[in-house]
Design an enzyme around this catalytic site. Structure first.
Site, PDB file in Angstrom:
ATOM      1  N   TYR A   1       7.007 -11.776   4.166  1.00  0.00           N
ATOM      2  CA  TYR A   1       5.806 -11.182   3.553  1.00  0.00           C
ATOM      3  C   TYR A   1       5.491 -12.034   2.433  1.00  0.00           C
ATOM      4  O   TYR A   1       6.187 -12.342   1.423  1.00  0.00           O
ATOM      5  CB  TYR A   1       6.156  -9.666   2.841  1.00  0.00           C
ATOM      6  CG  TYR A   1       4.931  -8.673   2.401  1.00  0.00           C
ATOM      7  CD1 TYR A   1       3.933  -9.500   2.122  1.00  0.00           C
ATOM      8  CD2 TYR A   1       5.275  -7.521   1.854  1.00  0.00           C
ATOM      9  CE1 TYR A   1       2.906  -8.568   1.753  1.00  0.00           C
ATOM     10  CE2 TYR A   1       4.385  -7.066   1.367  1.00  0.00           C
ATOM     11  CZ  TYR A   1       2.938  -7.488   1.326  1.00  0.00           C
ATOM     12  OH  TYR A   1       2.053  -6.663   0.821  1.00  0.00           O
TER      13      TYR A   1
ATOM     14  N   THR B   1       0.865  -1.331   0.116  1.00  0.00           N
ATOM     15  CA  THR B   1      -0.105   0.052  -0.048  1.00  0.00           C
ATOM     16  C   THR B   1       0.955   1.420   0.033  1.00  0.00           C
ATOM     17  O   THR B   1       0.558   2.280  -0.458  1.00  0.00           O
ATOM     18  CB  THR B   1      -0.917   0.096   1.137  1.00  0.00           C
ATOM     19  OG1 THR B   1      -1.589  -1.206   1.350  1.00  0.00           O
ATOM     20  CG2 THR B   1      -1.909   1.189   1.199  1.00  0.00           C
TER      21      THR B   1
ATOM     22  N   LYS C   1       3.532 -12.861   7.540  1.00  0.00           N
ATOM     23  CA  LYS C   1       2.409 -12.174   6.874  1.00  0.00           C
ATOM     24  C   LYS C   1       1.802 -12.985   6.106  1.00  0.00           C
ATOM     25  O   LYS C   1       2.519 -13.003   4.826  1.00  0.00           O
ATOM     26  CB  LYS C   1       3.023 -10.764   6.464  1.00  0.00           C
ATOM     27  CG  LYS C   1       1.789  -9.631   6.181  1.00  0.00           C
ATOM     28  CD  LYS C   1       2.333  -8.597   5.536  1.00  0.00           C
ATOM     29  CE  LYS C   1       1.512  -7.362   5.048  1.00  0.00           C
ATOM     30  NZ  LYS C   1       0.701  -7.769   3.727  1.00  0.00           N
TER      31      LYS C   1
END
Lengths: 295, 295
Positions: free
Chosen positions: B131, B44, B159
């Site tokens: 991630y 993001t 994550k």
């Protein structure tokens, strides 16, 4: 420069960055072999793993050592701002053309990709080749989008990722795209295993990984197709089928890097980490194959 | 810092690069809301669209304006060399943790991804979060690979990109991964639409896009799940279903960028080109939705 054989060399790496001496040797081999053009900093040339300064330096070396052979330079990056900077660097380095793939992180929409090409094409003073490579960019061009982009100023060629294996289906595929793009834009085949079929089906240029390391073999196939000897082009490709099988398994960049290492053109490891060329077992197979093929 | 709510803000852009003033305002809102951690330069936060200097600057601003809230900084890049440079920059900026995705251009093998994490983890002095985001990296972690990587020094959290929608299936999915990783490594849910189900299924942290712009709404959901009120967490998520539907259609970054523009937190366009936030029709829908949800 958008017909015949465009040879895409590796950018060999060492611990510090690009191995300039080894890169220059690869470029000089291509210049001596008189390929029709050189594609520096393509996927095989690891453009996506180098920073801006490294890419500018590699572009400059390619142009300086290519002699009379025109050099196309890859300018792909995730952001339009960076693509524009890379385009400026490559043009200052003397690139005769630029190659742009819609490199993605967030999946791109067709409108975003069109705007990328539109923004960039309006800033260039050399021709642009549209690089369609869904395996690395994860963006699928529609033929309609190719048609829109091909009408932008300066677009001179489209590098497509392959054609159907069956000759008639390949001809239909190339004809379908040809109808949607202006006649001054050439269609080039990429993905070496499809080169002979693609050239025989009407592609005007082979954007070639093989040609970056083995220019004579790639020239023989290209010239056969260019003089209309489709059977010979297909035969030359069939002889390389075991190499194409390794490409399919490991990716052409890993196989080509291992071949260059095995033949002593570059020091190992020559790929940018985290990429790894082949493991020992796979290298033994490749070494036997290279001996047999005598490229 | 690897439990509760980790809020991932946008890095708003202007014509020159990151809009530092707007970014600082977003960070200060998160600090005031007392989120448990901030994830700067996540997907993001457009990490994949900024150059090294910009990323160092954004990391520094995040730490400087986060007050007591620990900041995790994204260090993903295609090359291991660049990841190591970014890790050094982020640590110098004062990052409390780093976030690393296996960003790819050439599709990566499991061994290459393991070696990436191994090389990087051995160089760090702060914890690392793995991630896993196949939508952007195009790499699919196996649970076995997660298990191997989670044993590397400094790895503190994973994550994950979502869980099955059905609560029991979600619990089984988290339990299966939990068995393969050390107890000191937390499992975090990503993909806001799965947040409630993931937290209720045993995920210890929500790596949240929503929380980056609407920290109060994300905190309410997180705290409900943390105190065992699974029903309330699910209810709060269901209220946001129309927003999740827009995420699914356009990607959470585009929707969040449009929301931030509509609400005046950032100037439009705030996404790095070629990315585009929503078109006018979609914006009208989003504006009504935001009014209704009153986040």
């Amino acid at each position: 420069m958008f017909s015949g054989l465009s040879a895409f060399p590796l950018t060999p790496m060492n611990a510090k960055g690009p191995d300039e001496a080894a890169f220059v040797c690869l470029i000089e081999r291509l210049a001596e072999a008189k390929v029709d053009s050189i594609g520096a900093l393509g996927s095989t040339g690891s453009y996506a793993y180098l920073n801006r300064a490294e890419r500018a330096r590699v572009a400059r070396l390619a142009v300086q050592h290519a002699g009379q052979v025109p050099v196309m330079v890859g300018i792909g990056a995730t952001s339009t701002r960076e693509v524009l900077r890379l385009a400026e660097d490559a043009q200052l380095a003397g690139a005769s053309a630029l190659l742009l793939a819609p490199v993605s992180y967030q999946p791109l929409t067709s409108e975003e990709v069109y705007e990328l090409y539109s923004s960039v094409s309006h800033e260039l003073s050399v021709p642009l080749c549209v690089y369609d490579n869904p395996r690395t960019t994860h963006f699928e061009f529609s033929d309609e989008l190719h048609g829109r982009i091909a009408r932008l100023p300066g677009v001179a060629s489209i590098k497509i990722p392959g054609v159907p294996a069956e000759p008639e289906a390949a001809r239909e595929r190339v004809a379908r795209l040809r109808k949607l793009i202006p006649s001054h834009v050439s269609i080039g085949i990429s993905g070496d295993p499809w080169a002979a079929t693609g050239l025989n089906a009407g592609c005007e240029i082979w954007y070639s990984v093989l040609g970056g390391l083995f220019p004579q073999a790639a020239l023989a196939l290209t010239r056969a197709a260019q003089r209309g000897d489709a059977a010979l082009a297909e035969q030359l490709s069939r002889q390389l089928a075991p190499l194409w099988a390794m490409y399919n398994q490991h990716g052409s960049a890993r196989v080509t890097a291992a071949a260059a290492e095995l033949l002593g053109y570059v020091n190992a490891p020559c790929l940018p980490a985290p990429l790894q060329a082949l493991n020992n077992t796979e290298r033994t197979t490749l070494a036997s194959l290279l001996t047999k093929l005598a490229l």
